[in-house]
Design a protein around this motif. Structure first.
Motif, PDB file in Angstrom:
ATOM      1  N   SER A 284       0.820  -1.194  -0.090  1.00 24.42           N
ATOM      2  CA  SER A 284      -0.083   0.025   0.005  1.00 24.42           C
ATOM      3  C   SER A 284       0.890   1.231   0.012  1.00 24.42           C
ATOM      4  CB  SER A 284      -0.982   0.070   1.206  1.00 24.42           C
ATOM      5  OG  SER A 284      -0.191  -0.025   2.308  1.00 24.42           O
ATOM      6  N   LEU A 285       0.361   2.105  -0.554  1.00 24.14           N
ATOM      7  CA  LEU A 285       0.972   3.686  -0.707  1.00 24.14           C
ATOM      8  C   LEU A 285       0.337   4.478   0.230  1.00 24.14           C
ATOM      9  CD1 LEU A 285       3.417   4.946  -2.395  1.00 24.14           C
ATOM     10  CD2 LEU A 285       1.461   5.680  -3.903  1.00 24.14           C
ATOM     11  N   HIS A 286       1.175   5.247   1.055  1.00 23.99           N
ATOM     12  CA  HIS A 286       0.548   6.234   2.273  1.00 23.99           C
ATOM     13  C   HIS A 286       0.963   7.501   2.119  1.00 23.99           C
ATOM     14  CE1 HIS A 286      -1.118   2.696   4.610  1.00 23.99           C
ATOM     15  NE2 HIS A 286      -0.079   1.930   3.962  1.00 23.99           N
ATOM     16  N   GLU A 287       0.092   8.322   2.721  1.00 26.46           N
ATOM     17  CA  GLU A 287       0.387   9.802   2.769  1.00 26.46           C
ATOM     18  C   GLU A 287       0.088  10.296   4.211  1.00 26.46           C
ATOM     19  OE1 GLU A 287      -0.632  13.953   3.094  1.00 26.46           O
ATOM     20  OE2 GLU A 287      -2.141  12.350   2.790  1.00 26.46           O
ATOM     21  N   ILE A 288       0.899  11.182   4.836  1.00 25.28           N
ATOM     22  CA  ILE A 288       0.486  11.561   6.138  1.00 25.28           C
ATOM     23  C   ILE A 288       0.855  13.243   5.983  1.00 25.28           C
ATOM     24  CG2 ILE A 288       2.935  11.450   6.818  1.00 25.28           C
ATOM     25  CD1 ILE A 288       1.439  10.764   9.752  1.00 25.28           C
ATOM     26  N   THR A 289      -0.205  13.930   6.420  1.00 26.35           N
ATOM     27  CA  THR A 289       0.007  15.351   6.181  1.00 26.35           C
ATOM     28  C   THR A 289       0.653  15.670   7.831  1.00 26.35           C
ATOM     29  OG1 THR A 289      -2.006  15.553   4.866  1.00 26.35           O
ATOM     30  CG2 THR A 289      -1.164  17.609   6.074  1.00 26.35           C
ATOM     31  N   LEU A 290       1.672  16.805   7.580  1.00 25.22           N
ATOM     32  CA  LEU A 290       2.325  17.315   8.861  1.00 25.22           C
ATOM     33  C   LEU A 290       1.730  18.537   8.958  1.00 25.22           C
ATOM     34  CD1 LEU A 290       5.771  16.145   7.656  1.00 25.22           C
ATOM     35  CD2 LEU A 290       4.358  14.840   8.823  1.00 25.22           C
ATOM     36  N   SER A 291       0.696  18.755   9.414  1.00 29.74           N
ATOM     37  CA  SER A 291       0.013  20.089   9.833  1.00 29.74           C
ATOM     38  C   SER A 291       1.029  21.053  10.815  1.00 29.74           C
ATOM     39  CB  SER A 291      -1.079  19.865  10.371  1.00 29.74           C
ATOM     40  OG  SER A 291      -1.375  19.159  11.465  1.00 29.74           O
ATOM     41  N   GLN A 292       2.027  20.359  11.639  1.00 33.51           N
ATOM     42  CA  GLN A 292       2.595  21.013  12.524  1.00 33.51           C
ATOM     43  C   GLN A 292       4.197  20.716  12.122  1.00 33.51           C
ATOM     44  OE1 GLN A 292       1.199  19.165  15.994  1.00 33.51           O
ATOM     45  NE2 GLN A 292       0.046  20.859  16.675  1.00 33.51           N
ATOM     46  N   GLY A 333       4.357  20.547  -6.131  1.00 29.85           N
ATOM     47  CA  GLY A 333       3.474  21.208  -5.177  1.00 29.85           C
ATOM     48  C   GLY A 333       2.804  20.350  -4.396  1.00 29.85           C
ATOM     49  N   LYS A 334       1.406  20.447  -4.429  1.00 27.95           N
ATOM     50  CA  LYS A 334       0.456  19.762  -3.468  1.00 27.95           C
ATOM     51  C   LYS A 334       0.048  18.474  -4.145  1.00 27.95           C
ATOM     52  CE  LYS A 334       0.490  22.985  -0.425  1.00 27.95           C
ATOM     53  NZ  LYS A 334       1.181  22.798   1.194  1.00 27.95           N
ATOM     54  N   ASN A 335       0.637  18.160  -5.363  1.00 26.67           N
ATOM     55  CA  ASN A 335       0.271  16.807  -6.196  1.00 26.67           C
ATOM     56  C   ASN A 335       1.233  15.883  -6.110  1.00 26.67           C
ATOM     57  OD1 ASN A 335      -2.064  18.370  -6.582  1.00 26.67           O
ATOM     58  ND2 ASN A 335      -2.204  18.151  -8.816  1.00 26.67           N
ATOM     59  N   LEU A 336       0.885  14.631  -6.276  1.00 25.10           N
ATOM     60  CA  LEU A 336       1.704  13.485  -6.216  1.00 25.10           C
ATOM     61  C   LEU A 336       1.807  12.683  -7.449  1.00 25.10           C
ATOM     62  CD1 LEU A 336       3.813  11.641  -4.932  1.00 25.10           C
ATOM     63  CD2 LEU A 336       1.723  10.348  -4.017  1.00 25.10           C
ATOM     64  N   TYR A 352      -2.306  12.133  -7.599  1.00 30.13           N
ATOM     65  CA  TYR A 352      -3.188  12.636  -6.340  1.00 30.13           C
ATOM     66  C   TYR A 352      -3.037  14.053  -5.898  1.00 30.13           C
ATOM     67  CZ  TYR A 352      -3.198   7.413  -6.041  1.00 30.13           C
ATOM     68  OH  TYR A 352      -3.228   6.116  -6.263  1.00 30.13           O
ATOM     69  N   GLN A 353      -3.947  14.474  -5.379  1.00 30.93           N
ATOM     70  CA  GLN A 353      -4.111  15.980  -4.936  1.00 30.93           C
ATOM     71  C   GLN A 353      -3.956  15.709  -3.179  1.00 30.93           C
ATOM     72  OE1 GLN A 353      -7.452  18.293  -5.906  1.00 30.93           O
ATOM     73  NE2 GLN A 353      -7.311  17.664  -8.079  1.00 30.93           N
ATOM     74  N   LEU A 354      -2.780  15.859  -2.841  1.00 33.51           N
ATOM     75  CA  LEU A 354      -2.407  15.548  -1.263  1.00 33.51           C
ATOM     76  C   LEU A 354      -3.342  16.506  -0.405  1.00 33.51           C
ATOM     77  CD1 LEU A 354       1.279  15.004  -1.803  1.00 33.51           C
ATOM     78  CD2 LEU A 354      -0.691  13.094  -1.682  1.00 33.51           C
ATOM     79  N   SER A 362      -9.296  11.521  -4.951  1.00 30.77           N
ATOM     80  CA  SER A 362      -8.854  12.750  -6.114  1.00 30.77           C
ATOM     81  C   SER A 362      -8.116  12.045  -7.283  1.00 30.77           C
ATOM     82  CB  SER A 362      -7.932  13.628  -5.518  1.00 30.77           C
ATOM     83  OG  SER A 362      -6.644  13.209  -5.048  1.00 30.77           O
ATOM     84  N   MET A 363      -7.762  10.555  -7.038  1.00 30.05           N
ATOM     85  CA  MET A 363      -7.084  10.270  -8.277  1.00 30.05           C
ATOM     86  C   MET A 363      -7.428  10.331  -9.507  1.00 30.05           C
ATOM     87  SD  MET A 363      -6.216   7.555 -10.316  1.00 30.05           S
ATOM     88  CE  MET A 363      -7.329   5.915  -9.722  1.00 30.05           C
ATOM     89  N   ARG A 364      -6.351  10.598 -10.410  1.00 28.13           N
ATOM     90  CA  ARG A 364      -6.692  10.822 -11.939  1.00 28.13           C
ATOM     91  C   ARG A 364      -5.701   9.930 -12.671  1.00 28.13           C
ATOM     92  NH1 ARG A 364      -4.664  14.095 -16.417  1.00 28.13           N
ATOM     93  NH2 ARG A 364      -3.016  14.867 -14.959  1.00 28.13           N
ATOM     94  N   GLU A 365      -5.895   9.159 -13.522  1.00 26.45           N
ATOM     95  CA  GLU A 365      -5.262   8.333 -14.274  1.00 26.45           C
ATOM     96  C   GLU A 365      -4.866   8.864 -15.362  1.00 26.45           C
ATOM     97  OE1 GLU A 365      -4.229   4.032 -15.315  1.00 26.45           O
ATOM     98  OE2 GLU A 365      -5.317   4.953 -13.428  1.00 26.45           O
TER      99      GLU A 365
END
Length: 608
Positions: A284-292, A333-336, A352-354, A362-365
Motif C-alpha cells: 500500500s502507498l500512504h501519505e501523512i499530512t504534517l500540519s505541524q 507542489g500539492k500533487n503527487l 493525487y491531490q494531497l 482525487s486520483m486521476r489516471e
C-alpha cells in the motif's frame, strides 16, 4: 509567504538562522515555488563566483583619464548653467585648469569656474521664453562617474559581467573545463535509537525522516523524525509492525511512503488441474499530512494519514526484470505522481491531490501501460504544466528499451459546433520514441535523461531514431555497487538504474530552437536522480552534480561508500554501508545511526 516576501528574504538567505520563523517560512515557500528556488540558486552561484574571483587592479593611468574626461564634461555643463551654480568641487579644479590650458577655444565660463569666487552670473536678453532641455545636476553627473570608478576599482562583479558578455560561447561544462572544487557542504547527524538498520531516508526543510527496523529478523519497523538541531529521533508512528516501510518522497507538509507486507506463498490450480505455487505480497502507498512542521506528533498519535493505493504484487504475472510494485513517485507542489503496478500486472501512472479531504478519491489516471510495458520515472514541472514519464519494455533479444512520454497543458482547439469558450486541455504524446531514452527528470525548467544513442548528429530533433551505438542493457562495472534511493537489500533496485548512457538535457522554455546538449564529461552516467534544484548521477569515475542549467558542481568522495542515496527537493541524504570493522554497541556506547546530507543551494549549518 508570497513570492515578493520570499525574494526579499532570499537576499539575506546566508544570514538567516536555523529555526528562525522567517527561515522556516522561506524554506517552506522554496519547496513549493520553482521560480524562487531558481532565484536562490542563481544568487548562490553568482555569490560563490564573486568570492572566488581575484581582485582586478585598475591601470595606473585610469584615474587620471577619468578625471580628464570628467573635467571636460564639467566645462560643458558650466557653459549651459544659469547664474548661482555652485563652484566645481576641489578635487576637480586641477583637471579643469589643465583642460582650459589645452583647449584651443577656451570658453570663458569654463575658465572662470576654476577661480575661488565661482562662476560669474550670466545676464541674458531673450525676446521670448523658449523651452529648454532639462539640465542635469552637476553632482548627479559626478556621482554617476564616481560610482562607475568605484565599480572598476572593486573589480569582481564588473569583471564577471564583462567576461560573461564578451564570451557567451564559453560553457563551464565543456570537456576542457577545470574540474570545480567541492561545492557541497556535508553535514553528519548521529542519533541514538534502538532501530539501527536504516532502509530509507529523505530530507525536508524542517527535518530528516527515515525508516528503520530493529534487528536482523526485521520484526519491528518504524518511521522516525530526526531533528537536525537536537539530533534527537522521535517516532512518527504510534506503534511498530512487521511490514517493511520505505519513505519515497516528502516536503515540509507531506510524507509519502510504501508499506510492504510479508510475502506469502499461494498454491493455485490451473485449468488442467495442475497445481503450482506463486508468491504474493500485499502492499500500500500512504501519505501523512504534517500540519505541524516543527512537531509532527500530536498526543502521540499520527495525524491525517491516508492510504492512496493498495494492491497485491504477484511476481509470476510480470516479466522477470520487474521486482517492485512502485516504479517511481514525484511531488509537484500539492500533487503527487505515482507509477504503480496492480494485481493483474498492469502499470498505471496516477496523480493525487494531497491537500484534498480524501486524497485517494482525487486520483486521476494519466496513462496505462501496455502488456509487459512498465511506466516508470514520473517527473514534472513544478506547476504541473508538463509531465514526463518513461515507458519501458524488453525486446525479444533481452534488450531493455525505453521511450519518454509527456502530458502538456495546451489551449484547446475551437469546436466548429456550438458556442466556444477558451480553455486548457491536457494532451498526451510520445516525446522520444527511439527506444533508448531512460529515466527522465525535470529540474527547474530543464529536462534531463540518459540516452544510449549518439545524438551528436541529431541535436535539434528529440523525436529522431538514431542508430544505437551500444546495447542498452544493465552494465554496471564489475564489483561496483550503484546505490539506489533505498537499501537495495530490502527493496530491489529497478533494472534501469544500472543503464549506462550519456546524460543530456533540453531546456523547456518554449524556444523551438532549443537543442539537446550532452553535459556529462567524465564518462557515461547511471542511476540518475533529480531534486528541485540539481541533478545527481554516478559516472564511470565518480559522482557528478549539475544545476538546472547544466552547470557542474563537485560532490567530492563522500558518496562513494553510501548504502543508499536519496535525492528529495534540494536535499540529498545517505548512510554509509556497514563496514566489517564496525564497533558493536555496548552499554557504554548506546546504539544509534548516522545519517549524512547536503543541500543545494547550500543552507546555513544548523547550530549543534
Amino acid at each position: 509567504m508570497n513570492c515578493t516576501q520570499a525574494q526579499i528574504l532570499i537576499a539575506a538567505y546566508r544570514e538567516l538562522k536555523q529555526g528562525d520563523p522567517q527561515a522556516i517560512e522561506l524554506d517552506r515557500h522554496l519547496e513549493e515555488c520553482a521560480a524562487c528556488r531558481s532565484i536562490l540558486a542563481r544568487n548562490s552561484i553568482i555569490g560563490e563566483s564573486l568570492r572566488s574571483l581575484p581582485v582586478i587592479e585598475p591601470a595606473p593611468e585610469l584615474h587620471a583619464q577619468l578625471m580628464q574626461h570628467l573635467a571636460a564634461e564639467h566645462a560643458k555643463f558650466m557653459q549651459q548653467s544659469a547664474a548661482g551654480t555652485p563652484a566645481a568641487p576641489a578635487f576637480l579644479k586641477p583637471y579643469l585648469q589643465e583642460h582650459a590650458q589645452h583647449t584651443h577655444q577656451v570658453d570663458a565660463f569654463a575658465a572662470l569656474s576654476t577661480a575661488e569666487t565661482g562662476p560669474i552670473p550670466i545676464i541674458r536678453h531673450l525676446p521670448r521664453q523658449r523651452r529648454r532641455r532639462p539640465i542635469t545636476n552637476q553632482f548627479a553627473i559626478i556621482g554617476l562617474v564616481a560610482s562607475f570608478l568605484i565599480l572598476i576599482m572593486m573589480g569582481g562583479l564588473t569583471s564577471l559581467l564583462f567576461i560573461t558578455k564578451g564570451n557567451p560561447q564559453v560553457a563551464p561544462n565543456k570537456s576542457d573545463s577545470v574540474a570545480p572544487p567541492t561545492s557541497v557542504i556535508k553535514e553528519t547527524y548521529n542519533t541514538q535509537t534502538s532501530y539501527t538498520h536504516v532502509a530509507s531516508a529523505i530530507g525536508t526543510s524542517n527535518a530528516i525522516y527515515y525508516s528503520a527496523h530493529n534487528d536482523a529478523t526485521q520484526s519491528q519497523w518504524i518511521l522516525m523524525q530526526l531533528n537536525r538541531a537536537t539530533r534527537i529521533s522521535t517516532p512518527l508512528l504510534d506503534q511498530t509492525g512487521n511490514s517493511t516501510l520505505l519513505l519515497l518522497s516528502g516536503d515540509a507538509q507531506h510524507l509519502v511512503w510504501l508499506q510492504l507486507d510479508p510475502v506469502k506463498v499461494q498454491t493455485i490450480k490451473s485449468s488442467s488441474g495442475l497445481e503450482k505455487t506463486q508468491t504474493v505480497q500485499s502492499w500500500s502507498l500512504h501519505e501523512i499530512t504534517l500540519s505541524q512542521p516543527n512537531s509532527i506528533l500530536k498526543n502521540q498519535q499520527k495525524i491525517n494519514e491516508s492510504t492512496l493505493f493498495s494492491s497485491t504484487f504477484i511476481q509470476n504475472q510480470l516479466p522477470i526484470w520487474i521486482h517492485n510494485p512502485v516504479q517511481g513517485v514525484a511531488m509537484m507542489g500539492k500533487n503527487l505522481l505515482a507509477s504503480v503496478i496492480d494485481n493483474k500486472g498492469i502499470s498505471h501512472l496516477e496523480e493525487y491531490q494531497l491537500d484534498a479531504i480524501d486524497p485517494a478519491s482525487s486520483m486521476r489516471e494519466i496513462a496505462t501501460g501496455k502488456h509487459n510495458h512498465i511506466l516508470t520515472s514520473p517527473t514534472a514541472m513544478a506547476d504541473g504544466s508538463q509531465i514526463f514519464w518513461a515507458d519501458e519494455w524488453e525486446s525479444s533479444n533481452g534488450t531493455l528499451n525505453s521511450n519518454i512520454w509527456t502530458e502538456q497543458a495546451r489551449v484547446a482547439q475551437p469546436n466548429s459546433l456550438g458556442r466556444w469558450a477558451t480553455h486548457m486541455t491536457k494532451v498526451k504524446s510520445e516525446f522520444l520514441d527511439n527506444g533508448s531514452a531512460f529515466r527522465p527528470t525535470v529540474v527547474g525548467n530543464s529536462l534531463f535523461w540518459l540516452t544510449t544513442v549518439d545524438l551528436t548528429s541529431n541535436q535539434g530533433t528529440p523525436t529522431a531514431s538514431p542508430t544505437p551505438t551500444q546495447t542498452p542493457t544493465p552494465a554496471a562495472t564489475p564489483g561496483q555497487v550503484i546505490p539506489s534511493s533505498v537499501d537495495p537489500s530490502i527493496y530491489a533496485a529497478p533494472v534501469d538504474q544500472t543503464i549506462r548512457g550519456s546524460l543530456v538535457m533540453l531546456p523547456l522554455n518554449g524556444d523551438p530552437s532549443a537543442t539537446v546538449t550532452t553535459i556529462s564529461t567524465r564518462g557515461q552516467a547511471m542511476n540518475l536522480q533529480g531534486g528541485a534544484t540539481f541533478i545527481l548521477c554516478r559516472t564511470d569515475t565518480d559522482y557528478e552534480m549539475f544545476d538546472s542549467n547544466g552547470t557542474p558542481y563537485s560532490v567530492g568522495s563522500d558518496l562513494d561508500q553510501a548504502l543508499f542515496i536519496s535525492v528529495n527537493h534540494n536535499t540529498t541524504v545517505w548512510t554509509d554501508a556497514i563496514k566489517p570493522d564496525a564497533v558493536t554497541p555496548t552499554p557504554q556506547v548506546p546504539a544509534g545511526v548516522t545519517l549524512s546530507e547536503f543541500t543545494w543551494p547550500p543552507m546555513p549549518t544548523p547550530a549543534h
